[in-house]
Design an enzyme around this catalytic site. Structure first.
Site, PDB file in Angstrom:
ATOM      1  N   TYR A 148       2.900  -2.735  -0.172  1.00 56.71           N
ATOM      2  CA  TYR A 148       3.023  -1.286   0.032  1.00 56.71           C
ATOM      3  C   TYR A 148       1.730  -0.592  -0.392  1.00 56.71           C
ATOM      4  O   TYR A 148       1.176   0.234   0.351  1.00 56.71           O
ATOM      5  CB  TYR A 148       4.197  -0.729  -0.763  1.00 56.71           C
ATOM      6  CG  TYR A 148       4.252   0.779  -0.765  1.00 56.71           C
ATOM      7  CD1 TYR A 148       4.727   1.483   0.343  1.00 56.71           C
ATOM      8  CD2 TYR A 148       3.799   1.517  -1.861  1.00 56.71           C
ATOM      9  CE1 TYR A 148       4.747   2.877   0.359  1.00 56.71           C
ATOM     10  CE2 TYR A 148       3.823   2.900  -1.856  1.00 56.71           C
ATOM     11  CZ  TYR A 148       4.303   3.580  -0.751  1.00 56.71           C
ATOM     12  OH  TYR A 148       4.319   4.958  -0.739  1.00 56.71           O
ATOM     13  N   LYS A 152      -0.935   1.727   1.909  1.00 56.36           N
ATOM     14  CA  LYS A 152      -1.298   3.119   1.634  1.00 56.36           C
ATOM     15  C   LYS A 152      -2.795   3.276   1.384  1.00 56.36           C
ATOM     16  O   LYS A 152      -3.408   4.267   1.793  1.00 56.36           O
ATOM     17  CB  LYS A 152      -0.496   3.646   0.453  1.00 56.36           C
ATOM     18  CG  LYS A 152       1.009   3.642   0.662  1.00 56.36           C
ATOM     19  CD  LYS A 152       1.438   4.402   1.909  1.00 56.36           C
ATOM     20  CE  LYS A 152       1.362   5.895   1.737  1.00 56.36           C
ATOM     21  NZ  LYS A 152       1.927   6.621   2.911  1.00 56.36           N
TER      22      LYS A 152
END
Length: 277
Positions: A148, A152
C-alpha cells in the site's frame, strides 16, 4: 452557472472525497462527484451544482464517458481534477497475493494516471490544477503496509514529476500528503485473515486491529480536513501540502533542507522543460 469546476474521484459517503465535494459545493463550484456506484453518494445527491458520475478509475470506458460529460457541461474546461479514489490494503509482504497487489496498483497508481491523462486537455485549457491525495504511509516502512505504501509513494512521484512537465503550460500540481483522517477506509477489514501457513498467524488479531484503525491514533474529523485542503487547493499553487493529525511532524523530518526552488531548477536543467515556457 458556477464559474469554476472540479471533478473528484472516490466520493462514496463517509469518505474524504465526499467531504471535499460538499466543501467545494458550499463554495459555489460546479462539482462532478464520482464513484464506482452512484448509489453510494447519497450525501451529495440532489445538491445544487453537483453532478454524480459513475467512474471506476480502472475502467477506460467509464473514464471516457466522464470526460465527455464534463466537456459537455463546461464547454471543454476543468479547473481542478482531484485524484482521491484509492484502495486501502494491509498484508505482510511474504503473504501477498501478487495478482491482488496488481489490482491495488491499478487503483492507486494506474487509475489516477489514466484519468489525469484523459482530462488533461480540459485542465490545460483552463490553466487549472491536478491534485493528488497521497499518504504519509508513502514515507515510512510500517509493517503490514508495504505494498500500500509503495503504491501511494509511486503516484506521488508520478505527480511530482508531472508538476515539472505541465508547469510551462500554466498548470499546477498539488499533492495532499494525508495522515490520520476519519474515513471509511478502516471499515473494509472486518473479515481480515492471514493464510493458515503465515509466519504471522499468531498475531493476526493485532494486524487486523491495526487495519481497522484500532491503533490508538487520533484522527482528524473529515470536515475539518476538507476545509483546510480546499483552502489550499484553490490557491492554485504547486507542491506538497501535509495535513491530518501528526502530518506536520512527518513533514518536518522529510522536508528537504535545500530550498525547493533550487531542487526544481536542477531537476529540469537540460531536459528541455525550461524551453517550453
Amino acid at each position: 452557472m458556477p464559474s469554476e469546476s472540479v471533478l473528484i474521484t472516490g466520493c462514496s459517503d463517509g469518505g474524504i472525497g465526499s467531504a471535499l465535494a460538499f466543501t467545494f459545493q458550499q463554495r459555489g463550484f460546479q462539482v462532478f462527484a464520482t464513484a464506482r456506484n452512484t448509489a453510494k453518494m447519497s450525501e451529495l445527491k440532489n445538491l445544487a451544482n453537483v453532478t454524480l458520475l459513475t467512474l471506476d478509475v480502472t475502467n477506460s470506458e467509464e473514464i471516457g464517458e466522464a470526460v465527455d460529460a464534463v466537456a459537455r457541461a463546461t464547454g471543454g474546461t476543468l479547473d481542478y481534477l482531484i485524484n482521491n479514489a484509492g484502495q486501502n490494503h494491509f498484508r505482510p509482504i511474504l503473504d501477498e497475493n501478487i495478482e491482488e497487489t496488481k489490482d491495488l496498483f491499478s487503483t492507486n497508481v494506474w487509475g489516477p494516471l489514466a484519468i489525469t491523462q484523459a482530462l488533461s486537455p480540459l485542465v490545460i485549457k483552463a490553466k487549472g490544477s491536478f491534485v493528488f491525495v497521497t499518504s504519509i504511509a508513502g514515507y515510512g516502512n510500517t509493517p503490514w503496509m508495504g505494498t500500500y505504501s509503495a503504491s501511494k509513494r509511486s503516484i506521488e512521484i508520478i505527480a511530482d514529476t508531472l508538476r515539472h512537465e505541465v508547469q510551462p503550460f500554466g498548470v499546477s500540481v498539488k499533492m495532499i500528503v494525508t495522515r490520520a483522517v476519519i474515513s471509511k477506509g478502516q471499515t473494509y477489514f472486518g473479515d481480515f485473515a492471514l493464510p493458515e501457513n503465515s509466519l504471522y498467524k499468531r498475531i493476526e488479531n493485532t494486524i487486523a486491529a491495526r487495519a481497522r484503525g484500532e491503533d490508538g491514533i487520533t484522527r482528524m474529523p473529515t470536515a475539518e480536513y476538507a476545509t483546510a485542503v480546499v483552502d489550499e487547493i484553490v490557491k492554485g499553487t504547486s507542491g506538497k501540502f501535509w495535513y491530518g493529525d501528526y502530518a506536520k511532524e512527518v513533514e518536518h523530518v522529510w522536508t528537504p533542507k535545500v530550498p525547493q526552488e533550487m531542487l526544481d531548477a536542477g531537476a529540469v536543467q537540460g531536459t528541455g522543460v525550461d524551453s517550453l515556457g
